[in-house]
Enzyme design. Structure first.
Site, PDB file in Angstrom:
ATOM      1  N   PHE A 191       0.840  -1.211  -0.308  1.00  0.00           N
ATOM      2  CA  PHE A 191       0.027  -0.071  -0.017  1.00  0.00           C
ATOM      3  C   PHE A 191       0.809   1.232   0.020  1.00  0.00           C
ATOM      4  O   PHE A 191       0.635   2.297   0.752  1.00  0.00           O
ATOM      5  CB  PHE A 191      -1.127   0.004   1.184  1.00  0.00           C
ATOM      6  N   HIS A 192       1.891   1.271  -0.822  1.00  0.00           N
ATOM      7  CA  HIS A 192       2.642   2.678  -0.988  1.00  0.00           C
ATOM      8  C   HIS A 192       2.943   3.008  -2.507  1.00  0.00           C
ATOM      9  O   HIS A 192       3.820   3.146  -2.996  1.00  0.00           O
ATOM     10  CB  HIS A 192       4.212   2.207  -0.546  1.00  0.00           C
ATOM     11  N   PRO A 193       1.514   3.212  -3.099  1.00  0.00           N
ATOM     12  CA  PRO A 193       1.635   3.767  -4.391  1.00  0.00           C
ATOM     13  C   PRO A 193       2.214   4.984  -4.662  1.00  0.00           C
ATOM     14  O   PRO A 193       2.087   5.871  -3.585  1.00  0.00           O
ATOM     15  CB  PRO A 193       0.134   3.561  -5.012  1.00  0.00           C
TER      16      PRO A 193
END
Length: 551
Positions: free
Chosen positions: A489-491
């Site tokens: 969850f680090h776009p």
């Protein structure tokens, strides 16, 4: 207009009760997440600046957000998270990847694991070398320090005191988290007491953005304490439909609130801080992007900017999870039930116990055989059984290590598409499009297995459930990556900063070819930083505000 009138007017706007169709501000900030909240704080320090912070989600008033252990309930919440799904991933067995993003005040900083990591010095020095002057580590360290209120007595050479963002240790870490650190040391990975100090490499107990045993989101740190500022308007449940453009300049935004259309005007600048998915989505809806892509889905082209949505990066993650009969780890069982039932009282009375956990209490950074001088994988250790079936909770106990690829070579994109006639955002990470990412992940999982096999885990040893004992070879682990790997969850990177034709923003974060519009969030990162993205996004918001106020 007197301050009392302004306060009343601000409240009416926020509640959607005003009837006029145009409101005037000096600055409009879109997105009350990690960066946007800092921007709203810094810009509104000057009482002469009229600032509006626009958030598409709602309030953060729920224990699920503020009690640290509640974070696990937020990722699949329709109320508190946008439930994005990726396009089928060609190299991951055509699986769609779940990509939740925060949908409340604080954005994803109100649902993340609260880990405070800045990344490696080399990340930012690389940005500067790529044509982004002013973005080297030495340039950015003062911004990190200014925001920080370090509660750990760490070196003032790297840390700040008195800022809005409290950084502290976990209140009551599970004993298994310490076992992880000792086990990693046994296989030759040194302990690191400060991942944000002189070096990133090593393992340890993570520092967290918590205060008084509660989550400290960007909203609670930077905006909630200054809500009394008469020149600051915070508008929730307001969906931005488009940027308004007149003569090559952005004049404000048109949004929908309570089923009604409202136009906000910015006399000076509008800033998109809606994240690596939200910011490019707003640009695309406004006709700003690759002209051919926009026309292909029947959208008007207002400004051809081909880099919008390109350069998508994320940390690809592989899970090693173990079942254990030891009930001291987090989990539900007959043996743990007394502690589980007592946890609310223990939290209220002592600010201790299960409810203080962020689930990822320990971790660190290591080098595989493919690494150079800096770590290429990160570990997130969970002192509880991590479901290999995607469930929030499993009956029983265990522990797990998530391993992610810190510097992925693969690049994806977000793009406009239509489904059943409705405009939507397509998300294609193109995970392991470069097979080297998979090789690094396999080696990282091998390191994780070695850590879990070390003697400090002997007392709680259990059976590896995933990848499992039948998946030992490189080929078998590659198959596991394709069938089970996911995102941390680090776009980032979708509105890349730079000075070349493919960049979306220049190093001062101004959108190329448009006046009065900037972007400040993880989307501007040329390359993904080596770690969790909350602290760097807060820094980006700070630097953007400083550049705006400098004129």
């Amino acid at each position: 207009m007197g301050s009392g009138v302004r306060r009343a007017r601000r409240t009416l706007i926020a509640e959607g009760k005003m009837t006029e169709q145009s409101m005037q501000f000096d600055y409009i900030v879109v997105g009350a997440g990690s960066a946007g909240c800092v921007l709203a704080n810094r810009l509104s320090r000057d009482p002469n600046n009229r600032v509006c912070l626009v958030e598409g989600g709602g309030s953060d008033r729920t224990p699920r957000i503020h009690v640290p252990a509640g974070t696990i309930t937020l990722y699949k919440s329709e109320r508190y998270a946008y439930q994005f799904m990726s396009e089928p991933q060609t190299h991951l067995n055509n699986r769609r990847i779940h990509v939740p993003r925060g949908r409340m005040l604080g954005g994803s900083s109100s649902m993340n694991s609260m880990i405070y990591i800045r990344g490696d010095r080399s990340d930012y020095d690389t940005w500067a070398a790529m044509g982004c002057p002013g973005w080297s580590y030495d340039d950015l360290l003062p911004f990190f320090k200014e925001a920080e209120d370090n509660r750990l007595g760490q070196s003032p050479d790297f840390h700040g005191r008195g800022g809005e963002l409290a950084v502290d240790k976990p209140r009551d870490p599970n004993p298994a988290s310490r076992r992880f650190v000792e086990a990693a040391k046994e296989i030759g990975i040194a302990e690191n007491s400060d991942f944000n100090g002189a070096k990133l490499e090593g393992v340890g107990i993570y520092n967290l953005t918590q205060k008084d045993a509660k989550r400290l989101s960007s909203y609670r740190a930077f905006v909630h304490p200054v809500l009394s500022r008469a020149n600051l308007t915070v508008m929730t449940d307001a969906r931005v439909e488009r940027l308004d453009i007149v003569g090559g300049a952005v004049t404000g935004v048109t949004l929908t609130k309570d089923g009604k259309s409202l136009t906000l005007r910015a006399a000076r600048e509008t800033v998109l801080a809606a994240g690596a998915l939200g910011s490019p989505e707003i640009l695309l809806k406004s006709g700003i992007g690759d002209g051919a892509e926009l026309r292909a889905v029947g959208m008007d082209v207002r400004h051809h900017l081909p880099g919008v949505g390109k350069n998508l990066q994320d940390h690809l993650d592989g899970l090693v999870t173990v079942r254990s009969h030891d009930s001291s780890t987090l989990g539900f069982s007959a043996g743990s039930m007394p502690r589980v039932l007592a946890s609310p009282l223990k939290y209220l009375a002592k600010k201790a116990g299960w409810l203080t956990t962020n689930y990822v209490e320990a971790g660190g950074f290591a080098r595989t055989k493919y690494a150079g001088d800096v770590p290429d994988v990160q570990f997130h250790f969970v002192p509880g059984y991590r479901s290999h079936r995607g469930r929030l909770f499993e009956w029983g106990h265990g522990y797990a290590i998530h391993t992610c690829v810190l510097r992925p070579e693969s690049r994806g994109s977000v793009f406009p598409k239509r489904t059943n006639g409705q405009a939507e955002l397509g998300i294609d990470f193109r995970f392991i499009d470069k097979e080297q990412d998979a090789r690094v992940l396999v080696e990282g999982m091998r390191l994780a297995r070695r850590i879990l096999g070390a003697s400090p885990f002997a007392g709680i040893r259990g059976a590896e459930i995933a990848p499992g004992p039948k998946r030992m070879s490189d080929e078998a682990l590659m198959d596991y990556v394709r069938s089970d790997a996911s995102t941390v969850f680090h776009p980032s990177g979708t509105c890349r900063m730079g000075n070349d034709e493919g960049a979306v923003v220049t190093p001062d974060l101004k959108v190329r070819g448009l006046a009065n519009l900037r972007i400040a969030d993880a989307s501007i990162m040329p390359t993904l930083i080596s770690g969790n993205t909350n602290a760097p996004s807060i820094m980006i918001g700070q630097k953007c505000a400083a550049m705006m106020l400098a004129g």
